[in-house]
Design an enzyme around this catalytic site. Structure first.
Site, PDB file in Angstrom:
ATOM      1  N   GLU A   1       0.916  -1.118  -0.160  1.00 48.94           N
ATOM      2  CA  GLU A   1      -0.067   0.090  -0.186  1.00 48.94           C
ATOM      3  C   GLU A   1       0.869   1.061  -0.012  1.00 48.94           C
ATOM      4  O   GLU A   1       1.064   2.109   1.022  1.00 48.94           O
ATOM      5  CB  GLU A   1      -0.942   0.118   1.005  1.00 48.94           C
ATOM      6  CG  GLU A   1      -2.043   1.117   1.114  1.00 48.94           C
ATOM      7  CD  GLU A   1      -2.649   1.420   2.466  1.00 48.94           C
ATOM      8  OE1 GLU A   1      -3.341   0.703   2.943  1.00 48.94           O
ATOM      9  OE2 GLU A   1      -2.775   2.728   2.459  1.00 48.94           O
TER      10      GLU A   1
ATOM     11  N   HIS B   1       2.304   4.654  -2.149  1.00 52.25           N
ATOM     12  CA  HIS B   1       1.355   5.530  -2.962  1.00 52.25           C
ATOM     13  C   HIS B   1       2.433   6.540  -3.797  1.00 52.25           C
ATOM     14  O   HIS B   1       3.530   6.908  -3.348  1.00 52.25           O
ATOM     15  CB  HIS B   1       0.453   6.272  -2.338  1.00 52.25           C
ATOM     16  CG  HIS B   1      -0.346   5.619  -1.273  1.00 52.25           C
ATOM     17  ND1 HIS B   1      -1.418   4.857  -1.970  1.00 52.25           N
ATOM     18  CD2 HIS B   1      -0.856   5.474  -0.068  1.00 52.25           C
ATOM     19  CE1 HIS B   1      -2.158   4.320  -1.015  1.00 52.25           C
ATOM     20  NE2 HIS B   1      -1.690   4.808   0.073  1.00 52.25           N
TER      21      HIS B   1
ATOM     22  N   HIS C   1      -9.553   1.110  -0.193  1.00 51.51           N
ATOM     23  CA  HIS C   1      -8.832   1.829   0.711  1.00 51.51           C
ATOM     24  C   HIS C   1      -9.769   3.097   1.110  1.00 51.51           C
ATOM     25  O   HIS C   1     -10.731   3.481   0.204  1.00 51.51           O
ATOM     26  CB  HIS C   1      -7.382   2.601  -0.349  1.00 51.51           C
ATOM     27  CG  HIS C   1      -6.573   3.470   0.335  1.00 51.51           C
ATOM     28  ND1 HIS C   1      -6.705   4.866   0.572  1.00 51.51           N
ATOM     29  CD2 HIS C   1      -5.455   3.137   0.826  1.00 51.51           C
ATOM     30  CE1 HIS C   1      -5.815   5.310   1.202  1.00 51.51           C
ATOM     31  NE2 HIS C   1      -4.829   4.549   1.125  1.00 51.51           N
TER      32      HIS C   1
ATOM     33  N   ASP D   1       2.493   2.358   3.937  1.00 54.70           N
ATOM     34  CA  ASP D   1       1.469   3.429   3.622  1.00 54.70           C
ATOM     35  C   ASP D   1       2.437   4.476   3.411  1.00 54.70           C
ATOM     36  O   ASP D   1       2.125   5.675   3.756  1.00 54.70           O
ATOM     37  CB  ASP D   1       0.653   3.791   4.582  1.00 54.70           C
ATOM     38  CG  ASP D   1      -0.747   4.576   4.103  1.00 54.70           C
ATOM     39  OD1 ASP D   1      -0.662   4.872   2.972  1.00 54.70           O
ATOM     40  OD2 ASP D   1      -1.517   4.833   4.907  1.00 54.70           O
TER      41      ASP D   1
HETATM   42 MN    MN Z   1      -3.011   4.617   2.057  1.00 55.92          MN
END
Ligand code: MN
Length: 309
Positions: free
Chosen positions: A10, A12, A153, A272
């Site tokens: 996850e 980004h 998400h 994340d």
């Molecule tokens: Mn995220």
């Protein structure tokens, strides 16, 4: 990629056209824009071999349908080019133009079959609509046919929810509470909607160690059965169809609860990035009170199996 032992899924980026207004002094905008040196250096500092990348929220979920289709396609092509430059370090989840569900299903197929993507990530609600609503089932149908997971998400909560739940407390709208409430609701609705009965092969990924659902599983399972008639129990659906990641949730007790409810085979490492730094995420897993066997599964083996890396 066969040598990748530590995989984070996850993680980004943003494309110039979908970039937002992140706080300049946090380093987040700079990192979201980086698909090269800075990103790889911080992966190396934490011993992360591979990032599975996704366009950050809100992506294309709240655009007009035409714009969503165009910009999702451009985002996926942009990511595909970045993966092509460093295929041993990056893989991708597709951005889908959910405001046009049929086009979103086609874009998922293009991303998987032509660009080599491993699934898709949906960033919250689509113009205030939940993902279990019937018009979106064509996307689930295609994901099941392609045998790729959909990662649900969080995105910004519905304006009516912000007004009713968080008025006067803007600090609670996002990651501290609002994101979790929205995403656990999306997940519960998906289970109750019947879409998992229609497509029994569907695989759903949740971040943040399951958006509190592992902790709530017994109570939801027990009480929901008294409210609605489903072919199977809530916990059965959750354990069969859902996979969790450690994104932004570096808690031993939450990890142990997730393993106890779903098994270590269902938990995958994620950070994340860049909303969380890589090194503390990696240190959390390395120090967690779990077996070496489970640590190996969570750090990479489970992701390799689920995403066919
Ligand atoms: Mn995220």
């Amino acid at each position: 990629m066969p040598g990748a032992n530590v995989i984070a899924i996850e993680e980004h980026f943003w494309t110039p056209e979908l970039s937002g207004s992140g706080k300049k002094n946090t380093g987040v905008p700079q990192r979201l824009s980086d698909l090269g040196e800075l990103r790889v250096r911080e992966m190396d500092e934490a011993g992360i071999d591979l990032q599975v990348l996704s366009e950050t929220a809100p992506a294309t979920q709240n655009l007009a349908p035409d714009a969503a289709v165009t910009l999702a396609r451009r985002s996926n092509d942009f990511l595909h080019a970045a993966i092509g430059r460093q295929p041993d370090r990056f893989a991708g989840f597709a951005t889908l133009p959910t405001p046009d569900p049929a086009a979103a299903a086609d874009e998922l197929e293009r991303a998987v079959t032509r660009l080599g993507f491993k699934g898709a990530m949906i960033m919250g609600l689509t113009h205030g609509r939940f993902f279990d609503e019937k018009p979106f089932w064509v996307i689930f149908e295609r994901a099941a046919a392609l045998d790729v997971p959909i990662y649900i998400h969080p995105g910004p909560p519905h304006p009516a929810v912000i007004e009713a739940y968080y008025k006067g407390y803007p600090g609670l709208i996002g990651a501290p509470l609002g994101f979790t409430v929205e995403t656990m609701t999306q997940s519960a609705r998906i289970i109750v909607s019947g879409v998992l009965d229609a497509y029994p092969g569907l695989k759903i990924i949740l971040g943040h160690l399951g958006e509190a659902l592992p902790f709530l599983l017994w109570r939801i399972d027990d009480t929901l059965a008294k409210q609605v008639t489903l072919p199977r129990g809530f916990a059965d659906y959750f354990r069969q169809h859902f996979y969790l990641t450690t994104s932004g949730a570096f808690s031993d007790s939450a990890l142990l609860c997730s393993i106890a409810e779903l098994g270590a085979e269902r938990i995958m490492f994620s950070v994340d990035w860049p909303y969380q730094p890589n090194v503390p995420g990696r240190k959390f897993i390395d120090a967690a009170p779990i077996s070496t066997h489970d640590r190996t599964l969570i750090l990479g083996q489970n992701a390799r199996a689920l995403l066919k890396l």
